[in-house]
Design a protein around this motif. Structure first.
Motif, mmCIF file in Angstrom:
data_model
loop_
_atom_site.group_PDB
_atom_site.id
_atom_site.type_symbol
_atom_site.label_atom_id
_atom_site.label_comp_id
_atom_site.label_asym_id
_atom_site.label_seq_id
_atom_site.Cartn_x
_atom_site.Cartn_y
_atom_site.Cartn_z
ATOM 1 N N VAL A 31 0.847 -1.202 0.000
ATOM 2 C CA VAL A 31 0.000 0.000 0.000
ATOM 3 C C VAL A 31 0.876 1.243 0.000
ATOM 4 N N SER A 32 1.890 1.244 0.851
ATOM 5 C CA SER A 32 2.806 2.383 0.928
ATOM 6 C C SER A 32 3.518 2.592 -0.405
ATOM 7 N N ASN A 33 3.881 1.499 -1.054
ATOM 8 C CA ASN A 33 4.581 1.591 -2.344
ATOM 9 C C ASN A 33 3.677 2.197 -3.417
ATOM 10 N N LYS A 34 2.396 1.938 -3.306
ATOM 11 C CA LYS A 34 1.446 2.510 -4.265
ATOM 12 C C LYS A 34 1.418 4.037 -4.134
ATOM 13 N N MET A 35 1.575 4.517 -2.899
ATOM 14 C CA MET A 35 1.579 5.971 -2.661
ATOM 15 C C MET A 35 2.911 6.605 -3.014
ATOM 16 N N ASP A 36 3.988 5.895 -2.724
ATOM 17 C CA ASP A 36 5.329 6.433 -2.896
ATOM 18 C C ASP A 36 6.229 5.282 -3.342
ATOM 19 N N SER A 37 6.334 5.090 -4.631
ATOM 20 C CA SER A 37 7.009 3.920 -5.204
ATOM 21 C C SER A 37 8.499 3.885 -4.863
ATOM 22 N N SER A 38 8.942 2.681 -4.515
ATOM 23 C CA SER A 38 10.340 2.470 -4.163
ATOM 24 C C SER A 38 10.724 1.030 -4.492
ATOM 25 N N PRO A 39 11.810 0.825 -5.234
ATOM 26 C CA PRO A 39 12.251 -0.550 -5.507
ATOM 27 C C PRO A 39 12.506 -1.348 -4.230
ATOM 28 N N ALA A 40 13.007 -0.700 -3.188
ATOM 29 C CA ALA A 40 13.284 -1.409 -1.936
ATOM 30 C C ALA A 40 11.994 -1.932 -1.318
ATOM 31 N N LYS A 41 10.937 -1.134 -1.349
ATOM 32 C CA LYS A 41 9.653 -1.574 -0.780
ATOM 33 C C LYS A 41 9.116 -2.781 -1.532
ATOM 34 N N ILE A 42 9.036 -2.668 -2.839
ATOM 35 C CA ILE A 42 8.418 -3.744 -3.609
ATOM 36 C C ILE A 42 9.262 -5.014 -3.568
ATOM 37 N N ASP A 43 10.573 -4.869 -3.472
ATOM 38 C CA ASP A 43 11.441 -6.048 -3.317
ATOM 39 C C ASP A 43 11.142 -6.776 -2.013
ATOM 40 N N VAL A 44 10.971 -6.018 -0.929
ATOM 41 C CA VAL A 44 10.661 -6.634 0.362
ATOM 42 C C VAL A 44 9.270 -7.280 0.311
ATOM 43 N N VAL A 45 8.317 -6.605 -0.326
ATOM 44 C CA VAL A 45 6.971 -7.173 -0.457
ATOM 45 C C VAL A 45 7.048 -8.545 -1.119
ATOM 46 N N HIS A 46 7.654 -8.606 -2.296
ATOM 47 C CA HIS A 46 7.694 -9.869 -3.039
ATOM 48 C C HIS A 46 8.542 -10.926 -2.330
ATOM 49 N N ASP A 47 9.686 -10.520 -1.793
ATOM 50 C CA ASP A 47 10.552 -11.493 -1.127
ATOM 51 C C ASP A 47 9.887 -12.061 0.129
ATOM 52 N N SER A 48 9.302 -11.194 0.937
ATOM 53 C CA SER A 48 8.692 -11.674 2.181
ATOM 54 C C SER A 48 7.468 -12.542 1.898
ATOM 55 N N LEU A 49 6.657 -12.157 0.913
ATOM 56 C CA LEU A 49 5.498 -12.985 0.582
ATOM 57 C C LEU A 49 5.918 -14.328 -0.011
ATOM 58 N N SER A 50 7.022 -14.356 -0.729
ATOM 59 C CA SER A 50 7.551 -15.635 -1.243
ATOM 60 C C SER A 50 7.999 -16.537 -0.101
ATOM 61 N N GLU A 51 8.621 -15.954 0.904
ATOM 62 C CA GLU A 51 9.054 -16.736 2.072
ATOM 63 C C GLU A 51 7.857 -17.266 2.852
ATOM 64 N N ILE A 52 6.875 -16.409 3.084
ATOM 65 C CA ILE A 52 5.699 -16.816 3.849
ATOM 66 C C ILE A 52 4.908 -17.879 3.098
ATOM 67 N N ALA A 53 4.891 -17.807 1.773
ATOM 68 C CA ALA A 53 4.151 -18.782 0.952
ATOM 69 C C ALA A 53 4.596 -20.220 1.223
ATOM 70 N N LYS A 54 5.824 -20.388 1.663
ATOM 71 C CA LYS A 54 6.329 -21.732 1.969
ATOM 72 C C LYS A 54 5.562 -22.383 3.125
ATOM 73 N N ALA A 55 4.846 -21.571 3.899
ATOM 74 C CA ALA A 55 4.088 -22.095 5.037
ATOM 75 C C ALA A 55 2.671 -22.508 4.651
ATOM 76 N N ILE A 56 2.282 -22.255 3.409
ATOM 77 C CA ILE A 56 0.931 -22.595 2.973
ATOM 78 C C ILE A 56 0.950 -23.955 2.287
ATOM 79 N N GLU A 57 0.231 -24.905 2.891
ATOM 80 C CA GLU A 57 0.202 -26.268 2.364
ATOM 81 C C GLU A 57 -0.647 -26.344 1.100
ATOM 82 N N SER A 58 -0.501 -27.430 0.371
ATOM 83 C CA SER A 58 -1.251 -27.593 -0.878
ATOM 84 C C SER A 58 -2.763 -27.612 -0.648
ATOM 85 N N ASN A 59 -3.203 -28.022 0.561
ATOM 86 C CA ASN A 59 -4.638 -28.030 0.866
ATOM 87 C C ASN A 59 -5.139 -26.672 1.356
#
Length: 194
Positions: free
Chosen positions: A80-108
């Motif tokens: 949301v913050s990146n949408k208001m004030d775009s920053s490569p650092a913000k969006i990198d953290v968004v994608h990287d952290s969500l990729s890490e958290i996704a590992k905790a979601i089982e196939s079911n």
């Protein structure tokens, strides 16, 4: 730019909370949009920058060296913050952290590590936090994987509701759930995202 955990009290004012700062960041972003006052945008930028600094080696820095899945809402706040004030650092953290958290979601669709601490059960409330983080991050970034992960977990909960005509108040695993009490906060959150 950081905010403390829990109730405001002089004994915890020096402690800083990644999750709480992200929730305040959402409010600061909304306040800037609503009122247009630059003080909210400045405070938002300070909070977003502090959050970026707290993400190291695929982990949010916190007291337990534990990556709770519900920190997907931290990523969402940065999106949301990146949408208001775009920053490569913000969006990198968004994608990287969500990729890490996704590992905790089982196939079911069950979400591991959605508990508030390692020693607690997962409440429906914190489980749905994870779904919200992915759903709203998808709505902001348009990244299809986030929608797929959110939908998988929604389908998991709808499957339980279809069989039990109730949502579990808490979980210890995808097959161990508690129904003797209700998590009203989680039920309302779930209804909102449906």
């Amino acid at each position: 730019g950081a905010f403390h955990p829990g109730i405001y009290h002089h004994s915890n004012i020096s402690k800083k909370s990644v999750f709480n700062t992200a929730q305040v960041l959402l409010g600061l972003n909304d306040a800037f949009i609503q009122f247009g006052d630059s003080k909210y945008k400045s405070a938002s930028e300070l909070s977003a920058n502090w959050l970026i600094q707290q993400y190291k080696s695929n982990r949010w820095i916190n007291d337990e060296n534990y990556l709770p899945s519900y920190y997907s809402r931290v990523s969402m706040a940065l999106a949301v913050s990146n949408k208001m004030d775009s920053s490569p650092a913000k969006i990198d953290v968004v994608h990287d952290s969500l990729s890490e958290i996704a590992k905790a979601i089982e196939s079911n669709g069950f979400i591991n590590r959605a508990n508030f601490s390692k020693r607690q059960v997962t409440f429906l409330h914190s489980f749905v936090y994870v779904v919200e983080g992915y759903l709203y991050s998808y709505m902001i970034t348009g990244f299809p994987k986030y929608l797929e992960l959110a939908k998988r977990s929604v389908d998991f909960l709808l499957g339980i509701y279809g069989k039990k005509k109730a949502l579990p108040a808490s979980f210890t695993s995808s097959s161990s759930m508690t129904f003797w009490y209700r998590c009203i906060t989680g039920e309302i959150q779930f209804a909102i995202i449906l």
